[in-house]
Write a protein that holds these residues in place. Structure first.
Motif, short mmCIF file in Angstrom:
data_model
loop_
_atom_site.label_atom_id
_atom_site.label_comp_id
_atom_site.label_asym_id
_atom_site.label_seq_id
_atom_site.Cartn_x
_atom_site.Cartn_y
_atom_site.Cartn_z
N TYR A 71 -6.10 17.45 29.20
CA TYR A 71 -5.17 17.29 28.20
C TYR A 71 -5.27 18.43 27.19
N LEU A 72 -4.44 19.34 27.08
CA LEU A 72 -4.58 20.33 26.05
C LEU A 72 -3.73 19.77 24.89
N HIS A 73 -4.47 19.65 23.95
CA HIS A 73 -3.61 19.30 22.60
C HIS A 73 -3.59 20.33 21.77
N ILE A 74 -2.29 21.03 21.81
CA ILE A 74 -1.90 22.18 21.33
C ILE A 74 -1.37 22.17 20.01
N GLY A 75 -1.29 21.23 19.27
CA GLY A 75 -0.90 21.32 17.99
C GLY A 75 0.13 19.91 17.60
N ALA A 76 1.21 20.23 16.87
CA ALA A 76 1.20 21.27 15.69
C ALA A 76 0.18 21.08 14.78
N GLY A 101 -1.17 15.43 11.95
CA GLY A 101 -2.46 14.65 12.28
C GLY A 101 -3.68 15.26 13.38
N THR A 102 -3.49 16.44 13.46
CA THR A 102 -4.55 16.95 14.49
C THR A 102 -5.64 16.92 13.73
N THR A 103 -6.06 17.12 12.53
CA THR A 103 -7.46 16.91 11.88
C THR A 103 -8.06 15.52 12.14
N PHE A 104 -7.15 14.60 11.72
CA PHE A 104 -7.67 13.01 12.02
C PHE A 104 -8.07 12.91 13.65
N LEU A 105 -7.07 13.32 14.60
CA LEU A 105 -7.47 13.08 15.86
C LEU A 105 -8.88 13.77 16.31
N GLN A 106 -8.79 14.91 15.76
CA GLN A 106 -10.03 15.71 16.05
C GLN A 106 -11.41 15.11 15.50
N GLY A 107 -11.19 14.48 14.51
CA GLY A 107 -12.40 13.60 13.81
C GLY A 107 -12.63 12.54 14.83
N VAL A 108 -11.68 11.91 15.10
CA VAL A 108 -11.99 10.74 16.09
C VAL A 108 -12.76 11.13 17.22
N LEU A 109 -12.18 12.30 17.84
CA LEU A 109 -12.90 12.82 19.24
C LEU A 109 -14.26 13.08 19.04
#
Length: 452
Positions: free
Chosen positions: A13-18, A22-30
């Motif tokens: 799964y390539l999470h490409i943006g945008a 909410g990308t910073t939040f999801l990356q923090g969870v991961l």
């Protein structure tokens, strides 16, 4: 780690943006839950967020600035892809919001490098009326110093290949972004993740992401996860003034390190008068029309939707145009920001003092060890012959000379001596060597006010 039962390669799964969705939040969870996710069969290749950022930079073909630290990212994407292909994990996730900016060649390279893995795209999106002010603030965090109205004129009214519009539409025009991947990823493997409206449960975005990736959302602990810090209108105006004061010669990596990452993200939030930047009412009609166009495209393309497409339509807030922050409020925010930086300096000084004390204790222990080593050596050397032989050999043999010099430097450094005595052996050896060059000047954000 839970492995694929039949030995098939991971689904990627390539999470490409945008950006600003909410990308910073999801990356923090991961990245805060790597162990739990690994147990659930999820691989985060690279082992760190920074490693995935380096992979993104390699994939986009970015070149480092002169003097930029940790700028060796050539081949980083291929390293991520090789790790994925060799993995027995069930799922692999690569997340970087600016993968959305790759060109068609980069998209082709990304998918080909991951073969034979099945590749999915995840594109998170939010309503454009909320996105526009948030993106302007992000531009300001990246050294942009024009006001919101000028930025809007470039993005909305100007040509798409110039100014602020070029980047904005490169990463936020959903048909264009996903279209660059279309030859390699079919529509049924494209997932549009909608960002919940304000007031929704904090974990809703993560639960949507986890569901489409096939993760039990409850394996992750969200208690220490932060979202990207938002600035008030007053704080953003202060940051614009700081951008005007930063010298043109300051490299972007230095700006990002101290202005973006330290001041704008950690110190400034909460220092100014509350109040978000709002979209001017005169732009509301355009925003609504554009949002409907994007939603209709998503429906017609047949992409999987995680969430609700109605969340991409601007809410009907109405109201008057937001007032410009008062100069006095900006000055108050500046004073509070300076105090915040002084607090940081104080904390760093305390940390440095603790390290000095710890280092002093370790140095005393080393001095005792060196003294004992010399005592034992003196007992073994009942005659000066070994020392004379070592000196004679060192003068004839360069390798022995270097060993002797290295030993001397080690002993002196362990003793805490800064400079060798005039009679001590020099590293240049009997034949001498050129003096070391002067170190390069330390980069600064601005030369204004340097001592004359």
């Amino acid at each position: 780690m839970a492995e694929a039962l039949d030995g098939t390669p991971p689904t990627v799964y390539l999470h490409i943006g945008a950006p600003k969705s909410g990308t910073t939040f999801l990356q923090g969870v991961l990245w805060n839950n790597t162990a739990a996710l690994a147990e659930a069969g999820v691989l985060l290749p690279g082992g760190s967020f920074a490693a995935q950022v380096r992979g993104m930079r390699d994939l986009r073909g970015l070149e480092p600035e002169p003097g930029e630290p940790d700028a060796d990212w050539h081949g980083a994407w291929d390293g991520l892809a090789a790790e994925v292909r060799a993995s027995s994990a069930r799922v692999a996730v690569i997340s970087s919001e600016v993968i959305s900016a790759v060109d068609p060649a980069g998209a082709a390279r990304a998918v080909a490098s991951l073969a034979p893995c099945e590749v999915h795209l995840v594109y998170s999106a939010r309503d454009i009326a909320g996105l526009l002010p948030s993106e302007w603030q992000e531009y300001v965090k990246h050294r942009f110093h024009y006001d919101f109205d000028l930025w809007l004129r470039e993005v909305v009214d100007g040509p798409r290949d110039q100014g602020a519009a070029e980047w904005f539409w490169k990463v936020h025009d959903i048909p264009e972004v996903i279209g660059r991947w279309a030859p390699h990823v079919p529509p049924e493997r494209v997932h549009v993740l909608t960002v919940p409206r304000s007031g929704a449960p904090r974990d809703l975005l993560w639960r949507r992401f986890a569901a489409l990736v096939g993760i039990d959302p409850d394996v992750a602990d969200l208690s220490d996860v932060r979202s990207n810090a938002s600035l008030s209108h007053t704080e953003t105006e202060l940051l614009r003034k700081i951008n005007n004061a930063v010298g043109e010669e300051a490299p972007m990596w230095l700006y990002h390190r101290y202005v973006t990452n330290l001041f704008a993200l950690e110190v400034l939030p909460g220092k100014g008068v509350p109040g978000r930047v709002g979209l001017p009412p005169a732009r509301a009609e355009w925003a609504g029309k554009k949002a409907h166009e994007l939603v209709e495209h998503i429906r017609a393309a047949g992409y999987d939707v995680a969430g609700d497409l109605d969340e991409l339509l601007p809410p009907d807030t109405g109201g008057a145009a937001p007032a410009e922050p008062a100069a006095a409020d900006i000055a108050d925010a500046a004073a509070a920001g300076i105090v915040g930086l002084l607090d940081r300096i104080g904390a760093l000084e305390r940390e440095i003092e603790e390290l000095r004390e710890r280092n002093a204790g370790q140095r005393r222990e080393l001095d005792a060890l060196v003294e004992e080593m010399h005592r034992q050596r003196a007992e073994q050397q009942q005659t000066p012959l070994p020392k004379l032989m070592a000196r004679e050999l060192s003068e004839r043999n360069p390798a022995v000379w270097k060993m002797r010099v290295g030993y001397w430097h080690l002993v002196e450094r362990l003793r805490g001596v800064e400079q060798p005595d005039e009679d001590a052996p020099r590293e240049e050896g009997p034949e001498g060597a050129e003096a070391a060059p002067e170190p390069p000047p330390v980069p600064v954000l601005s030369r204004r006010g340097d001592p004359r």
